[in-house]
Enzyme design. Structure first.
Site, PDB file in Angstrom:
ATOM      1  N   GLU A  25     -11.302 -83.282  39.079  1.00 25.81           N
ATOM      2  CA  GLU A  25     -10.473 -84.395  39.212  1.00 25.81           C
ATOM      3  C   GLU A  25      -9.249 -83.805  39.776  1.00 25.81           C
ATOM      4  O   GLU A  25      -8.126 -83.639  39.153  1.00 25.81           O
ATOM      5  CB  GLU A  25     -10.258 -85.174  37.634  1.00 25.81           C
ATOM      6  N   GLU A  45     -18.980 -88.367  36.213  1.00 24.58           N
ATOM      7  CA  GLU A  45     -18.358 -88.520  34.881  1.00 24.58           C
ATOM      8  C   GLU A  45     -17.979 -89.584  34.586  1.00 24.58           C
ATOM      9  O   GLU A  45     -17.155 -90.295  35.288  1.00 24.58           O
ATOM     10  CB  GLU A  45     -17.226 -87.399  34.708  1.00 24.58           C
TER      11      GLU A  45
HETATM   12  C1  IDC Z   1     -10.795 -84.868  27.772  1.00 19.83           C
HETATM   13  C2  IDC Z   1     -11.239 -84.684  26.448  1.00 19.83           C
HETATM   14  C3  IDC Z   1     -10.448 -84.290  25.402  1.00 19.83           C
HETATM   15  C4  IDC Z   1      -9.462 -83.250  25.729  1.00 19.83           C
HETATM   16  C5  IDC Z   1      -8.981 -83.485  27.191  1.00 19.83           C
HETATM   17  C6  IDC Z   1      -8.102 -82.264  27.655  1.00 19.83           C
HETATM   18  O1  IDC Z   1     -12.229 -85.569  25.984  1.00 19.83           O
HETATM   19  O2  IDC Z   1     -11.197 -84.021  24.259  1.00 19.83           O
HETATM   20  O3  IDC Z   1      -8.371 -82.868  24.874  1.00 19.83           O
HETATM   21  O4  IDC Z   1     -10.035 -83.904  28.267  1.00 19.83           O
HETATM   22  O5  IDC Z   1      -8.845 -81.400  28.166  1.00 19.83           O
HETATM   23  C7  IDC Z   1     -11.327 -86.788  32.256  1.00 19.83           C
HETATM   24  C8  IDC Z   1     -11.491 -85.301  32.215  1.00 19.83           C
HETATM   25  C9  IDC Z   1     -12.162 -84.836  30.930  1.00 19.83           C
HETATM   26  C10 IDC Z   1     -11.279 -85.679  29.905  1.00 19.83           C
HETATM   27  C11 IDC Z   1     -11.671 -87.075  29.927  1.00 19.83           C
HETATM   28  C12 IDC Z   1     -11.056 -87.934  28.850  1.00 19.83           C
HETATM   29  O6  IDC Z   1     -12.265 -85.074  33.531  1.00 19.83           O
HETATM   30  O7  IDC Z   1     -11.608 -83.518  30.874  1.00 19.83           O
HETATM   31  O8  IDC Z   1     -11.594 -84.906  28.457  1.00 19.83           O
HETATM   32  N1  IDC Z   1     -11.191 -87.625  31.033  1.00 19.83           N
HETATM   33  O9  IDC Z   1      -9.678 -87.702  28.708  1.00 19.83           O
HETATM   34  N2  IDC Z   1     -10.982 -87.493  33.379  1.00 19.83           N
HETATM   35  C13 IDC Z   1     -10.729 -89.002  32.810  1.00 19.83           C
HETATM   36  C14 IDC Z   1     -11.009 -88.844  31.691  1.00 19.83           C
END
Ligand code: IDC
Length: 505
Positions: free
Chosen positions: A344, A432
């Site tokens: 992302e 995702e």
């Molecule tokens: C989130 C995880 C969370 C973690 C955070 C930071 O769910 O536990 O603390 O990342 O590392 C994304 C990302 C994905 C995110 C997810 C939800 O690709 O890594 O995971 N998210 O926030 N993009 C949109 C949402």
């Protein structure tokens, strides 16, 4: 490597030819017999690689399948973990000879240990006369004492023989051709009436619907992901959480739990920051092991360079190139592997100024090694700026553009954007998405998820859901603290997990 031994569905029919196994080769008969029986397979490129050294995991799993040994649940993410454990329990080898770790399992096995395992598996009661048999082995003094008995017995039965100088070379490796010869000679001595279950029932793998065995090499035609024959396919499955945090979910039993419910895809999120690859490159081993497991379970696997807090992919272009070159070399020609080169992109960047030049460089690196691989590319604003990519698309084949959504945050406007992108000819892959809000929590947003699932279903869009872990957040598919050593039961699924696991087929 495990490709070659693990997948019965890729077994060649008896008599099929390998490009590098000729009738005049001394190993022709044993290789063709072993391959024809489905005990050992060739490689997708039609070769057998007879001179490549066989690993401990390969030798043990072939012998185990030939003897009908059932895999035992192992606390071990290795593709052969279950059969290795079963062989250990059966006394074929001792723990210190092959400690349970991928690094040991995947090393070339020594000839002395290979003979011990084969003798324990096929002729455990055989003995050889010390004076008679040791005299046949010119380098007998090289043998470790614990291998005297099985090696002498193997010489007595003609299962093992020396080279043209009479040497056994106990500590060198065994080629795949030599392993075939050893195993097929030993098979004749197996106690009658046991073992030798057909490979289909003894391989711990049920081909998944829409998996690699069925669809082979993927390619992109128009906006659709298609199989080797050009027919549209849809991949659905789970994304891991950060591999640096949740390696314990990357076991055969956990991944199999998704396959059994219909998943034909696993995405491996290798964070670059937050304690991920850039500060601890060893996390790539968790990724490789997980790719190998997914592959052994007949699933497609996405290798995801998970940039997030480091929003401009250009910042670590060099590291990305190094990593993807290594990964592509490792999986060269493997139809199961899909590359996602930047999870992302975000922050103060643009498609044409940052993401596109990054993508051109990394795609170039991967394609130089593996010209066929399907590659997924993100876009600015957390992989939602498809409209920017559509204005200035990449000039490569077999590329798809990712779109990420979280049902509690993103709605109709993003679905409209996907439709516009499709209309402009951009292939879209939802690598995702979450049942939660964009922060991974909130909800569960079941109704909104339902709308998204129908939308993707109607358009044949492939997807991976965030995420296969038990973190205390609604996007996690497993309840916090669940015992996942034996896989994931229905009762261990979270509210979001129930929705997602029910949507794979
Ligand atoms: C989130 C995880 C969370 C973690 C955070 C930071 O769910 O536990 O603390 O990342 O590392 C994304 C990302 C994905 C995110 C997810 C939800 O690709 O890594 O995971 N998210 O926030 N993009 C949109 C949402």
């Amino acid at each position: 490597m495990m490709l070659a031994v693990c997948l019965s569905m890729a077994a060649l029919p008896a008599g099929a030819a390998f490009s590098d196994v000729k009738e005049r080769d001394w190993f022709y008969d044993s290789v063709t017999a072993m391959a024809g029986a489905g005990h050992i397979n060739g490689y997708p490129d039609g070769s057998f690689r007879p001179n490549e050294k066989i690993s401990g995991a390969e030798l043990v799993s072939i012998a185990a399948r030939m003897r009908g040994l059932a895999p035992v649940p192992a606390q071990n993410a290795h593709w052969a973990g279950g059969l290795m454990r079963a062989a250990l329990d059966a006394g074929w080898y001792d723990w210190d000879e092959l400690p349970p770790d991928a690094r040991n399992y995947d090393e070339p096995i020594s000839r002395q240990l290979a003979v011990k395992i084969v003798m324990r598996a096929f002729a455990p009661d055989a003995r050889g006369d010390y004076a008679v048999e040791s005299a046949k082995i010119a380098d007998f003094s090289q043998l470790d004492g614990r291998y005297y008995e099985p090696v002498l017995a193997a010489y007595a039965l003609g299962i093992a023989t020396g080279d043209d100088r009479g040497n056994f070379e106990p500590k060198s490796g065994l080629s795949r051709a030599q392993a075939c010869a050893l195993l097929s000679r030993a098979a004749g001595f197996a106690p009658a009436g046991e073992g030798a279950a057909p490979p289909e029932t003894s391989v711990p793998v049920v081909p998944v619907s829409g998996g690699v065995g069925e669809n082979g090499h993927l390619r992109v035609i128009g906006t659709r992901l298609c199989n080797e024959n050009g027919d549209p396919v849809v991949l659905r499955g789970m994304s891991s959480h950060g591999l640096q945090w949740f390696p314990r979910f990357m076991t055969g039993n956990v991944i199999r739990s998704t396959a059994e419910r219909g998943a034909n895809l696993l995405r491996l999120a290798m964070y670059t920051a937050e304690g991920g690859y850039l500060s601890d490159p060893s996390v790539k081993n968790t990724l490789y092991d997980a790719v190998d497991l997914a592959r052994a379970l007949d699933m497609y696997a996405i290798i995801d360079w998970h940039i997030l807090s480091d929003g401009d992919p250009m910042t670590h272009l060099e590291e990305a190139e190094t990593f993807f070159r290594e990964a592509a070399e490792r999986y060269r020609g493997d139809p199961a592997v899909i590359y996602e080169i930047c999870n992302e992109p975000n922050g103060n960047i643009t498609w044409s100024g940052n993401v596109k030049p990054y993508a051109e460089a990394v795609i170039g690196v991967i394609r130089a090694v593996d010209p066929q691989a399907v590659i997924l590319v993100g876009s600015p604003t957390w992989s939602q700026d498809l409209h920017e990519a559509a204005k200035d698309p990449l000039a490569f084949d077999n590329i798809m553009y990712t779109c990420h959504f979280y049902a509690g945050t993103h709605g109709q406007w993003l679905r409209d954007r996907i439709d516009e992108a499709l209309a402009r000819g951009l292939p879209v892959f939802v690598s995702e998405w979450g049942v939660s809000a964009a922060d991974g929590g909130g909800g569960v947003f079941a109704a909104e998820t339902g709308e998204w699932l129908s939308f993707m279903e109607e358009r044949g869009i492939s997807w991976a859901n965030w995420s296969l872990c038990d973190k205390n957040e609604t996007s996690a598919a497993v309840r916090p603290g669940a015992d996942i050593s034996d896989g994931i039961s229905d009762g261990e699924l979270s509210e979001s997990g129930k929705i997602v696991f029910g949507a794979f087929r």
